[in-house]
Motif scaffolding. Structure first.
Motif, PDB file in Angstrom:
ATOM      1  N   ARG A 210      31.386  29.618  40.736  1.00 16.76           N
ATOM      2  CA  ARG A 210      31.468  30.929  41.393  1.00 16.76           C
ATOM      3  C   ARG A 210      30.583  31.958  40.706  1.00 16.76           C
ATOM      4  O   ARG A 210      29.950  32.781  41.371  1.00 16.76           O
ATOM      5  CB  ARG A 210      32.923  31.419  41.391  1.00 16.76           C
ATOM      6  CG  ARG A 210      33.893  30.521  42.132  1.00 16.76           C
ATOM      7  CD  ARG A 210      35.237  31.204  42.303  1.00 16.76           C
ATOM      8  NE  ARG A 210      35.837  31.591  41.041  1.00 16.76           N
ATOM      9  CZ  ARG A 210      36.617  30.803  40.307  1.00 16.76           C
ATOM     10  NH1 ARG A 210      36.873  29.569  40.716  1.00 16.76           N
ATOM     11  NH2 ARG A 210      37.151  31.233  39.173  1.00 16.76           N
TER      12      ARG A 210
ATOM     13  N   LYS B 211      44.252  43.495  32.914  1.00 13.15           N
ATOM     14  CA  LYS B 211      44.808  42.230  33.397  1.00 13.15           C
ATOM     15  C   LYS B 211      45.959  41.707  32.537  1.00 13.15           C
ATOM     16  O   LYS B 211      46.690  40.816  32.969  1.00 13.15           O
ATOM     17  CB  LYS B 211      43.707  41.164  33.458  1.00 13.15           C
ATOM     18  CG  LYS B 211      42.681  41.420  34.545  1.00 13.15           C
ATOM     19  CD  LYS B 211      41.778  40.226  34.783  1.00 13.15           C
ATOM     20  CE  LYS B 211      40.848  40.461  35.966  1.00 13.15           C
ATOM     21  NZ  LYS B 211      40.111  39.254  36.364  1.00 13.15           N
TER      22      LYS B 211
ATOM     23  N   ALA C 102      34.776  45.831  40.214  1.00 17.69           N
ATOM     24  CA  ALA C 102      34.987  45.250  41.536  1.00 17.69           C
ATOM     25  C   ALA C 102      34.994  43.726  41.483  1.00 17.69           C
ATOM     26  O   ALA C 102      35.788  43.072  42.167  1.00 17.69           O
ATOM     27  CB  ALA C 102      33.909  45.739  42.499  1.00 17.69           C
ATOM     28  N   LEU C 103      34.115  43.155  40.656  1.00 22.19           N
ATOM     29  CA  LEU C 103      34.029  41.698  40.518  1.00 22.19           C
ATOM     30  C   LEU C 103      35.359  41.109  40.059  1.00 22.19           C
ATOM     31  O   LEU C 103      35.703  39.979  40.414  1.00 22.19           O
ATOM     32  CB  LEU C 103      32.929  41.353  39.508  1.00 22.19           C
ATOM     33  CG  LEU C 103      32.629  39.873  39.234  1.00 22.19           C
ATOM     34  CD1 LEU C 103      32.131  39.176  40.495  1.00 22.19           C
ATOM     35  CD2 LEU C 103      31.604  39.739  38.114  1.00 22.19           C
ATOM     36  N   ASN C 104      36.120  41.880  39.300  1.00 22.22           N
ATOM     37  CA  ASN C 104      37.398  41.405  38.773  1.00 22.22           C
ATOM     38  C   ASN C 104      38.595  41.847  39.616  1.00 22.22           C
ATOM     39  O   ASN C 104      39.740  41.765  39.163  1.00 22.22           O
ATOM     40  CB  ASN C 104      37.554  41.863  37.331  1.00 22.22           C
ATOM     41  CG  ASN C 104      36.696  41.058  36.371  1.00 22.22           C
ATOM     42  OD1 ASN C 104      37.106  40.022  35.868  1.00 22.22           O
ATOM     43  ND2 ASN C 104      35.469  41.528  36.139  1.00 22.22           N
ATOM     44  N   GLY C 105      38.326  42.323  40.812  1.00 19.73           N
ATOM     45  CA  GLY C 105      39.391  42.555  41.772  1.00 19.73           C
ATOM     46  C   GLY C 105      40.057  43.907  41.719  1.00 19.73           C
ATOM     47  O   GLY C 105      41.110  44.096  42.343  1.00 19.73           O
ATOM     48  N   PHE C 106      39.462  44.873  41.016  1.00 19.57           N
ATOM     49  CA  PHE C 106      40.050  46.202  40.945  1.00 19.57           C
ATOM     50  C   PHE C 106      39.282  47.159  41.861  1.00 19.57           C
ATOM     51  O   PHE C 106      38.057  47.157  41.887  1.00 19.57           O
ATOM     52  CB  PHE C 106      40.031  46.734  39.510  1.00 19.57           C
ATOM     53  CG  PHE C 106      40.931  45.957  38.582  1.00 19.57           C
ATOM     54  CD1 PHE C 106      42.293  46.182  38.556  1.00 19.57           C
ATOM     55  CD2 PHE C 106      40.401  44.979  37.747  1.00 19.57           C
ATOM     56  CE1 PHE C 106      43.123  45.456  37.706  1.00 19.57           C
ATOM     57  CE2 PHE C 106      41.212  44.255  36.896  1.00 19.57           C
ATOM     58  CZ  PHE C 106      42.585  44.489  36.887  1.00 19.57           C
ATOM     59  N   SER C 107      40.033  47.977  42.566  1.00 18.68           N
ATOM     60  CA  SER C 107      39.426  48.933  43.485  1.00 18.68           C
ATOM     61  C   SER C 107      39.267  50.282  42.802  1.00 18.68           C
ATOM     62  O   SER C 107      40.130  50.717  42.033  1.00 18.68           O
ATOM     63  CB  SER C 107      40.302  49.091  44.734  1.00 18.68           C
ATOM     64  OG  SER C 107      39.804  50.125  45.555  1.00 18.68           O
TER      65      SER C 107
ATOM     66  N   ARG D  58      47.842  52.347  46.422  1.00 24.91           N
ATOM     67  CA  ARG D  58      47.732  50.944  46.036  1.00 24.91           C
ATOM     68  C   ARG D  58      48.883  50.135  46.615  1.00 24.91           C
ATOM     69  O   ARG D  58      50.045  50.544  46.547  1.00 24.91           O
ATOM     70  CB  ARG D  58      47.741  50.823  44.508  1.00 24.91           C
ATOM     71  CG  ARG D  58      46.517  51.399  43.825  1.00 24.91           C
ATOM     72  CD  ARG D  58      46.769  51.549  42.339  1.00 24.91           C
ATOM     73  NE  ARG D  58      47.756  52.591  42.080  1.00 24.91           N
ATOM     74  CZ  ARG D  58      48.466  52.687  40.976  1.00 24.91           C
ATOM     75  NH1 ARG D  58      48.332  51.798  40.029  1.00 24.91           N
ATOM     76  NH2 ARG D  58      49.338  53.671  40.813  1.00 24.91           N
TER      77      ARG D  58
ATOM     78  N   ASP E 129      49.781  47.221  45.434  1.00 25.49           N
ATOM     79  CA  ASP E 129      50.451  46.633  44.287  1.00 25.49           C
ATOM     80  C   ASP E 129      50.571  47.697  43.200  1.00 25.49           C
ATOM     81  O   ASP E 129      49.609  48.020  42.506  1.00 25.49           O
ATOM     82  CB  ASP E 129      49.647  45.425  43.773  1.00 25.49           C
ATOM     83  CG  ASP E 129      50.344  44.721  42.611  1.00 25.49           C
ATOM     84  OD1 ASP E 129      51.442  45.165  42.224  1.00 25.49           O
ATOM     85  OD2 ASP E 129      49.786  43.738  42.104  1.00 25.49           O
TER      86      ASP E 129
ATOM     87  N   ARG F  23      49.543  47.088  39.464  1.00 21.77           N
ATOM     88  CA  ARG F  23      48.158  47.137  39.026  1.00 21.77           C
ATOM     89  C   ARG F  23      47.788  48.567  38.666  1.00 21.77           C
ATOM     90  O   ARG F  23      48.228  49.517  39.316  1.00 21.77           O
ATOM     91  CB  ARG F  23      47.232  46.608  40.134  1.00 21.77           C
ATOM     92  CG  ARG F  23      47.395  45.123  40.390  1.00 21.77           C
ATOM     93  CD  ARG F  23      46.672  44.694  41.643  1.00 21.77           C
ATOM     94  NE  ARG F  23      45.229  44.806  41.516  1.00 21.77           N
ATOM     95  CZ  ARG F  23      44.450  43.902  40.919  1.00 21.77           C
ATOM     96  NH1 ARG F  23      44.987  42.827  40.383  1.00 21.77           N
ATOM     97  NH2 ARG F  23      43.156  44.060  40.868  1.00 21.77           N
TER      98      ARG F  23
END
Length: 362
Positions: free
Chosen positions: A63, A178, A203-208, A214, A216, A219
């Motif tokens: 990936r 994380k 962003a690559l690690n899934g955080f907006s 939110r 969730d 997070r």
């Protein structure tokens, strides 16, 4: 394979996996241990296959691959180690090399770090130590050291607002987000190219980074802010109100060191009902720079203490690097005007010259 051999082989595989995923220098890999294993193992072919699966063929690399040149050099080194012990070539190694040679060069290269929870922090990074006039596009050992300390001390960050000064590529903050459940995390830096890369890594690690509610609530609320330590205004600093402040590998130049103390002093003035702890991790390269930091802290009346060292086991560190961390306290009474001492400032004329001069931070 005997139990002791299996344990040694597993440790060897972990070492290769961590270093390859993080794209560490090939000289840092345990090649001598591998050669010894290849000579003494009854199933050396399987050991090489296992190494390929933990490195070049790892699902994370599918990936987010490291650079093609790095992967090619790694496979060639594996082939050399194998041929130093065995006369017959390894089909698996040559097939892996053929796949690398025919693969397209990725548009970005990546480094990945597996956390104890199994979560992965992946960073898109520059392959050059100094890129676009800054050292902030790569991950340094002090960032790894602070991230490892945070993972071992999650209560220091849980449900708190964290401000990171000089976030660079973002490794420390992403590991904390994380693993340590902060309420909010503010990444900050001043260089435009670093901030662009930092936003991409977040962003690559899934955080907006969007301000919408939110889904969730477990997070953290993540922000990337431009923060120049020398020009940040009082309202800008007063709006942050962090519970904890961290910084990693920012003590590499007298000019930057003084700017760091300056912004910490100004933050202490802006605080309302908070007395945040401040953790500064650094690699000990020049004792004079460290001494300057402690002197400036004394002049700013910021108390400090050394944080007991912890074992560096989680991440692949550079051989021989010496890392340490200080804990500072920003008390409310530090409200008098203060400015850093003028002696020993970097004298180069260009704005990035101090970074360029210390681009290997040695």
């Amino acid at each position: 394979m005997a139990p002791e051999e299996r344990t040694e082989a597993a440790a060897l595989l972990r070492s290769f996996e961590r270093r390859f995923l993080a794209a560490r220098a090939l000289r840092s890999f345990p090649w001598q241990s591998l050669e010894e294993k290849l000579r003494g193992s009854s199933d050396s072919e399987q050991l090489l296959v296992d190494i390929l699966q933990k490195t070049v063929q790892h699902p994370i690399c599918a990936r987010h691959p490291p650079s093609k040149k790095y992967t090619q050099s790694f496979v060639l080194e594996l082939i050399r180690k194998h041929e130093a012990v065995h006369t017959e070539p390894s089909d698996e190694l040559y097939e892996a090399l053929a796949e690398v040679l025919t693969a397209e060069e990725p548009s970005q290269c990546h480094r990945s770090y597996v956390l104890p929870s199994g979560a992965v922090v992946t960073l898109a990074e520059s392959t050059a130590i100094v890129s676009h006039g800054t050292t902030g596009l790569v991950t340094w050992d002090a960032a790894l050291y602070l991230a490892e300390w945070a993972i071992k001390n999650p209560a220091a960050f849980a449900h708190r607002t964290v401000l990171e000064l000089g976030s660079g590529a973002g490794l420390t903050g992403l590991a904390i987000c994380k693993s340590c459940h902060p309420r909010a995390y503010i990444f900050s830096d001043c260089h435009c190219r670093v901030l662009q890369q930092l936003r991409e890594n977040v962003a690559l690690n899934g955080f907006s980074l969007q301000p919408e509610p939110r889904a969730d609530t477990q997070r953290p609320l993540v922000t990337v802010a431009q923060l120049d330590w020398d020009t940040a205004t009082t309202p800008e600093l007063a709006a942050i109100q962090p519970d904890i402040i961290i910084a990693a590998d920012v003590l590499y130049c007298p000019e930057v060191t003084r700017s760091l103390v300056k912004v910490l002093h100004r933050l202490s003035i802006c605080l309302k009902d908070r007395v945040p702890d401040v953790y500064v991790a650094f690699t000990m390269r020049n004792p004079d720079t460290y001494q300057l930091f402690t002197i400036e802290l004394g002049r700013a009346e910021i108390s400090w203490e050394t944080v007991p060292p912890h074992n560096r086991k989680l991440f692949p560190y550079e051989e021989g690097s010496e890392t340490a961390m200080l804990r500072l306290r920003l008390e409310h009474q530090h409200r008098e005007a203060w400015s850093p001492s003028p002696q020993g400032l970097c004298t180069e004329a260009e704005p990035v010259s101090c970074t360029a001069l210390h681009h290997v931070k040695s």
